[in-house]
Design a protein around this motif. Structure first.
Motif, PDB file in Angstrom:
ATOM      1  N   GLN A  84       0.829  -1.205   0.000  1.00  0.00           N
ATOM      2  CA  GLN A  84       0.000   0.000   0.000  1.00  0.00           C
ATOM      3  C   GLN A  84       0.863   1.255   0.000  1.00  0.00           C
ATOM      4  O   GLN A  84       0.600   2.217  -0.729  1.00  0.00           O
ATOM      5  CB  GLN A  84      -0.917   0.001   1.225  1.00  0.00           C
ATOM      6  CG  GLN A  84      -1.832   1.209   1.358  1.00  0.00           C
ATOM      7  CD  GLN A  84      -3.055   1.129   0.473  1.00  0.00           C
ATOM      8  OE1 GLN A  84      -3.227   0.165  -0.266  1.00  0.00           O
ATOM      9  NE2 GLN A  84      -3.891   2.149   0.531  1.00  0.00           N
ATOM     10  N   SER A  85       1.924   1.246   0.814  1.00  0.00           N
ATOM     11  CA  SER A  85       2.789   2.427   0.885  1.00  0.00           C
ATOM     12  C   SER A  85       3.511   2.658  -0.430  1.00  0.00           C
ATOM     13  O   SER A  85       3.709   3.810  -0.854  1.00  0.00           O
ATOM     14  CB  SER A  85       3.803   2.272   2.025  1.00  0.00           C
ATOM     15  OG  SER A  85       4.746   1.253   1.755  1.00  0.00           O
ATOM     16  N   VAL A  86       3.904   1.577  -1.106  1.00  0.00           N
ATOM     17  CA  VAL A  86       4.568   1.714  -2.405  1.00  0.00           C
ATOM     18  C   VAL A  86       3.604   2.291  -3.437  1.00  0.00           C
ATOM     19  O   VAL A  86       3.961   3.191  -4.218  1.00  0.00           O
ATOM     20  CB  VAL A  86       5.123   0.360  -2.887  1.00  0.00           C
ATOM     21  CG1 VAL A  86       5.618   0.461  -4.333  1.00  0.00           C
ATOM     22  CG2 VAL A  86       6.246  -0.101  -1.991  1.00  0.00           C
ATOM     23  N   LEU A  87       2.381   1.785  -3.468  1.00  0.00           N
ATOM     24  CA  LEU A  87       1.389   2.277  -4.426  1.00  0.00           C
ATOM     25  C   LEU A  87       1.120   3.761  -4.206  1.00  0.00           C
ATOM     26  O   LEU A  87       0.990   4.539  -5.164  1.00  0.00           O
ATOM     27  CB  LEU A  87       0.098   1.475  -4.307  1.00  0.00           C
ATOM     28  CG  LEU A  87       0.159   0.035  -4.821  1.00  0.00           C
ATOM     29  CD1 LEU A  87      -1.084  -0.721  -4.400  1.00  0.00           C
ATOM     30  CD2 LEU A  87       0.320   0.000  -6.335  1.00  0.00           C
ATOM     31  N   ALA A  91       2.076   6.629  -6.919  1.00  0.00           N
ATOM     32  CA  ALA A  91       1.055   7.534  -7.447  1.00  0.00           C
ATOM     33  C   ALA A  91       1.489   8.992  -7.311  1.00  0.00           C
ATOM     34  O   ALA A  91       1.137   9.840  -8.130  1.00  0.00           O
ATOM     35  CB  ALA A  91      -0.272   7.310  -6.721  1.00  0.00           C
ATOM     36  N   GLU A  92       2.289   9.270  -6.288  1.00  0.00           N
ATOM     37  CA  GLU A  92       2.766  10.631  -6.056  1.00  0.00           C
ATOM     38  C   GLU A  92       3.936  10.981  -6.976  1.00  0.00           C
ATOM     39  O   GLU A  92       4.016  12.095  -7.491  1.00  0.00           O
ATOM     40  CB  GLU A  92       3.208  10.770  -4.596  1.00  0.00           C
ATOM     41  CG  GLU A  92       3.671  12.161  -4.209  1.00  0.00           C
ATOM     42  CD  GLU A  92       2.534  13.147  -4.095  1.00  0.00           C
ATOM     43  OE1 GLU A  92       2.773  14.333  -4.410  1.00  0.00           O
ATOM     44  OE2 GLU A  92       1.411  12.757  -3.720  1.00  0.00           O
ATOM     45  N   SER A 157      -6.116  15.548  -9.044  1.00  0.00           N
ATOM     46  CA  SER A 157      -5.206  16.559  -9.561  1.00  0.00           C
ATOM     47  C   SER A 157      -3.827  16.364  -8.954  1.00  0.00           C
ATOM     48  O   SER A 157      -3.692  15.940  -7.798  1.00  0.00           O
ATOM     49  CB  SER A 157      -5.716  17.965  -9.239  1.00  0.00           C
ATOM     50  OG  SER A 157      -5.762  18.157  -7.839  1.00  0.00           O
ATOM     51  N   VAL A 158      -2.809  16.653  -9.739  1.00  0.00           N
ATOM     52  CA  VAL A 158      -1.437  16.473  -9.284  1.00  0.00           C
ATOM     53  C   VAL A 158      -0.979  17.743  -8.587  1.00  0.00           C
ATOM     54  O   VAL A 158      -0.955  18.822  -9.175  1.00  0.00           O
ATOM     55  CB  VAL A 158      -0.504  16.154 -10.467  1.00  0.00           C
ATOM     56  CG1 VAL A 158       0.931  16.013  -9.986  1.00  0.00           C
ATOM     57  CG2 VAL A 158      -0.961  14.878 -11.163  1.00  0.00           C
TER      58      VAL A 158
END
Length: 340
Positions: A84-87, A91-92, A157-158
């Motif tokens: 979960q932390s990797v995903l 994503a960031e 949004s990024v």
């Protein structure tokens, strides 16, 4: 390191890496990669994430390849928390993951027994993630709404993370203080003025303004022609200010003080600039400083996105340079605005 990683001799790879760091060498991202890949092949999730922490401690940017290795390691060991932390980190940090590299790793995790068990445990379905097996990759996204045609979901949004925002603000501060010129007295004066600007922003708070107008860029827009006046186009700046006010925004003009001096401010525009001051819509930057420093730092400080207008201005004390389309961003002004 590469040979040890390929032979799965992880203890020797760690020894060589430690020896390299102890000798004063600064490791690069590729230095850590053989050890990270070796940990992934060996199913050593703890070791892989130890390497990940070392990469971050070295202030290196983790990329798609490294995140995929971490996700594979978490999948092999069934570690839902680390997956979960990797995903979330991916994503960031990875804006456009590749289908060939990332997609198989994501599929492998979400179809794994550990992911299914985590979904049943938290009741939200795969840790809050929704998976679309077909029709999503390469699907069109509506630029107005951000809705993906393949999934029907609106993309997030990024924006900068809080940590990235603080880091960039620190980098801007270092750039400013490192570029002050003159004798020690002038440098110290410049430092004090900058620190006063930071204290002023802190007093305003992050929600005081939501739109920044780079006055020089807007004022010099399409003003590079034969016979053009030397001063900025004050009416052009005012038009942009009123436009954003009409939209209900809270705009601020950032303008170098030389544009407001007696020789550069025609008398007919003095009432206009005074009105900007009365509306707390003008911040004038000091002599000896690049006004871009101020809007850039303020845009990071305020809760907004940054931008300016393309201009035809030659580089000078105002910095010049290419702008981004539109006008959004942040900065602040008001009765507490220092007079330089």
């Amino acid at each position: 390191l590469r040979i040890c990683g390929a032979k799965n001799d992880l203890s020797e790879a760690r020894r060589l890496l430690s020896e390299m760091v102890a000798s004063g060498e600064s490791p690069r991202l590729r230095t850590f990669l053989p050890l990270l890949a070796g940990c992934e092949r060996a199913g050593d999730t703890v070791g892989a994430f130890e390497v990940y922490q070392e990469i971050k401690a070295a202030e290196l940017l983790v990329g798609e390849r490294e995140y995929v290795l971490l996700l594979r390691a978490a999948t092999k060991s069934g570690d839902a928390g680390r997956a979960q932390s990797v995903l979330e980190a991916m994503a960031e940090d990875v804006l456009r993951p590749s289908k060939a590299l990332t997609w198989p790793a994501i599929q492998a995790w979400f179809t794994s027994p550990a992911a299914q068990q985590a979904a049943r445990a938290d009741g939200t379905g795969l840790g809050g993630w929704r998976v679309f097996a077909e029709g999503v990759w390469g699907a069109q996204v509506d630029p107005r709404t951000g809705v993906c045609a393949g999934s029907g979901l609106a993309l997030k949004s990024v924006d900068l993370s809080a940590a990235a925002r603080r880091r960039m603000m620190g980098q801007v501060r270092e750039m400013v203080l490192g570029n002050l010129r003159g004798d020690s007295e002038r440098v110290e004066e410049g430092r004090k003025k900058w620190m006063l600007f930071e204290r002023w922003l802190a007093k305003l708070g992050p929600d005081r303004y939501d739109t920044l107008i780079d006055g020089a860029n807007v004022g010099y827009y399409k003003m590079n022609f034969a016979g053009a006046p030397k001063h900025v186009n004050f009416e052009q700046i005012d038009a942009v200010l009123r436009h954003f006010q009409d939209l209900g925004r809270k705009p601020l003009i950032i303008l170098h003080c030389r544009h407001l001096s007696h020789g550069n401010l025609p008398k007919q525009f003095a009432p206009m600039t005074q009105q900007w001051r009365d509306e707390d819509a003008l911040y004038s930057t000091p002599n000896g400083a690049n006004d871009d420093w101020f809007w850039l730092y303020a845009a990071l400080f305020f809760n907004s996105k940054a931008g300016d207008e393309d201009d035809d201005e030659e580089e000078g004390e105002d910095g010049g340079g290419e702008g981004m389309e539109g006008a959004a961003g942040a900065a602040g002004a008001g009765p507490t605005n220092p007079t330089w």
